[in-house]
Design a protein around this motif. Structure first.
Motif, PDB file in Angstrom:
ATOM      1  N   LYS A 188      -5.684  12.002   3.707  1.00  0.00           N
ATOM      2  CA  LYS A 188      -5.499  13.026   4.734  1.00  0.00           C
ATOM      3  C   LYS A 188      -6.629  12.947   5.747  1.00  0.00           C
ATOM      4  CE  LYS A 188      -3.104  16.355   1.731  1.00  0.00           C
ATOM      5  NZ  LYS A 188      -3.106  17.741   1.204  1.00  0.00           N
ATOM      6  N   GLU A 234       7.632  11.918  10.695  1.00  0.00           N
ATOM      7  CA  GLU A 234       7.566  11.287   9.387  1.00  0.00           C
ATOM      8  C   GLU A 234       8.106   9.866   9.490  1.00  0.00           C
ATOM      9  OE1 GLU A 234       9.806  13.728   6.738  1.00  0.00           O
ATOM     10  OE2 GLU A 234       8.268  15.272   6.580  1.00  0.00           O
ATOM     11  N   TRP A 235       7.431   8.940   8.882  1.00  0.00           N
ATOM     12  CA  TRP A 235       7.850   7.549   8.902  1.00  0.00           C
ATOM     13  C   TRP A 235       7.579   6.912   7.529  1.00  0.00           C
ATOM     14  CZ3 TRP A 235       3.906   4.189   7.794  1.00  0.00           C
ATOM     15  CH2 TRP A 235       2.609   4.665   7.987  1.00  0.00           C
ATOM     16  N   GLY A 236       8.232   5.810   7.260  1.00  0.00           N
ATOM     17  CA  GLY A 236       8.046   5.144   5.979  1.00  0.00           C
ATOM     18  C   GLY A 236       8.718   3.785   5.944  1.00  0.00           C
ATOM     19  N   SER A 238      -3.244   8.493  -1.401  1.00  0.00           N
ATOM     20  CA  SER A 238      -2.856   9.439  -0.352  1.00  0.00           C
ATOM     21  C   SER A 238      -4.112   9.860   0.408  1.00  0.00           C
ATOM     22  CB  SER A 238      -2.156  10.658  -0.968  1.00  0.00           C
ATOM     23  OG  SER A 238      -1.757  11.556   0.044  1.00  0.00           O
ATOM     24  N   ASN A 249       4.060   5.407   3.637  1.00  0.00           N
ATOM     25  CA  ASN A 249       4.643   6.563   4.320  1.00  0.00           C
ATOM     26  C   ASN A 249       3.566   7.327   5.081  1.00  0.00           C
ATOM     27  OD1 ASN A 249       7.518   6.740   2.914  1.00  0.00           O
ATOM     28  ND2 ASN A 249       6.016   6.356   1.305  1.00  0.00           N
ATOM     29  N   LYS A 264       6.742  17.547  14.021  1.00  0.00           N
ATOM     30  CA  LYS A 264       6.352  16.718  12.870  1.00  0.00           C
ATOM     31  C   LYS A 264       7.033  15.346  12.954  1.00  0.00           C
ATOM     32  CE  LYS A 264       6.138  18.418   8.682  1.00  0.00           C
ATOM     33  NZ  LYS A 264       6.546  18.913   7.320  1.00  0.00           N
ATOM     34  N   ASN A 287      -2.545  15.235   9.250  1.00  0.00           N
ATOM     35  CA  ASN A 287      -2.090  13.851   9.185  1.00  0.00           C
ATOM     36  C   ASN A 287      -2.287  13.317   7.765  1.00  0.00           C
ATOM     37  OD1 ASN A 287      -1.634  13.211  12.196  1.00  0.00           O
ATOM     38  ND2 ASN A 287      -3.698  14.078  12.162  1.00  0.00           N
ATOM     39  N   LYS A 288      -1.317  12.582   7.274  1.00  0.00           N
ATOM     40  CA  LYS A 288      -1.392  12.042   5.918  1.00  0.00           C
ATOM     41  C   LYS A 288      -0.691  10.692   5.862  1.00  0.00           C
ATOM     42  CE  LYS A 288       1.207  13.766   2.663  1.00  0.00           C
ATOM     43  NZ  LYS A 288       1.755  14.672   1.606  1.00  0.00           N
ATOM     44  N   GLU A 292       2.845  11.042   7.647  1.00  0.00           N
ATOM     45  CA  GLU A 292       3.282  12.357   8.134  1.00  0.00           C
ATOM     46  C   GLU A 292       2.259  12.865   9.137  1.00  0.00           C
ATOM     47  OE1 GLU A 292       3.394  16.709   6.180  1.00  0.00           O
ATOM     48  OE2 GLU A 292       4.704  15.231   5.171  1.00  0.00           O
ATOM     49  N   HIS A 293       2.730  13.262  10.311  1.00  0.00           N
ATOM     50  CA  HIS A 293       1.833  13.702  11.388  1.00  0.00           C
ATOM     51  C   HIS A 293       2.424  14.937  12.063  1.00  0.00           C
ATOM     52  CE1 HIS A 293       0.005   9.688  11.005  1.00  0.00           C
ATOM     53  NE2 HIS A 293       1.254   9.237  11.017  1.00  0.00           N
TER      54      HIS A 293
END
Length: 213
Positions: free
Chosen positions: A102, A173-175, A100, A159, A171, A107-108, A161-162
């Motif tokens: 960041k 989110e994608w994956g 993971s 995955n 926000k 953003n992650k 997250e922004h």
């Protein structure tokens, strides 16, 4: 005959179960996790692996099948009455990796990988009368089986997250995931024959009748 001989030789030996002593059930696992700085941004890492091997089986179990053909009958018809033995060996291996990262204000991106491998080696032997299969008095059926089953599954997922502060903290989110699985059963060996034992000499004769097998 040539085709049968070629097919038989293509299988691994032995062709019949052998008796041996199993080991103790055992297993081991290891896991670690930590966070590191990659430049000025944190990177989280988690890793784990486990292995175990278990054994099972039984000797001289009774497996019987009886059938009531007429509800007014005083007797049950015997389909088979087996003395059965079985042994199994089941090794398993699994692993996991997680990352993971960041960056920026919010953003992650995360990556996860899972792996599992399972195998089962099994051998069986059965012996007993089977009137619905074998004709003639005194005949018993013998069956032997050696089976190896291997299963494997792999799972990869990515995955993200922004958060966009300039768009009222919208926000995104994608994956996505990619999964593969398989199961193979190579070299399965099943063998059956009839046996007739002379009660006076205790000598046995073996036969494979085309009409019965």
């Amino acid at each position: 005959a040539g085709i049968v001989d070629e097919a038989s030789r293509s299988l691994q030996s032995p062709m019949a179960p052998v008796t041996g002593r199993s080991g103790l059930n055992h297993g081991i696992s290891f896991a670690l996790g930590n966070q590191f700085n990659l430049g000025e941004n944190p990177l989280g890492v988690i890793f784990g692996i486990n292995y175990r091997r278990s054994y099972g089986g039984f000797n001289n179990a009774r497996i019987e099948d009886w059938q009531l053909t007429d509800r007014n009958s005083d007797f049950l018809n015997e389909n088979f009455r087996f003395r059965s033995s079985m042994g199994s060996d089941n090794p398993q291996l699994g692993g996991m990796l997680g990352l993971s990262y960041k960056f920026g204000a919010a953003n992650k991106i995360s990556f996860t990988s899972l792996y599992n491998h399972d195998a089962e080696m099994k051998a069986t032997f059965q012996e007993g009368p089977a009137p619905n299969i074998l004709g003639g008095a005194g005949f018993v059926l013998e069956t032997r089986g050696i089976q190896f089953t291997e299963r494997e599954i792999q799972n990869y997922s990515l995955n993200g997250e922004h958060v966009f502060a300039g768009l009222k903290n919208t926000k995104l989110e994608w994956g996505g995931s990619y999964i593969t699985s398989s199961q193979v059963e190579p070299n399965m060996r099943l063998f059956a024959n009839s046996k007739l034992t002379n009660p006076d000499t205790e000598e046995s004769t073996y036969n494979i009748s085309p009409s019965e097998f």
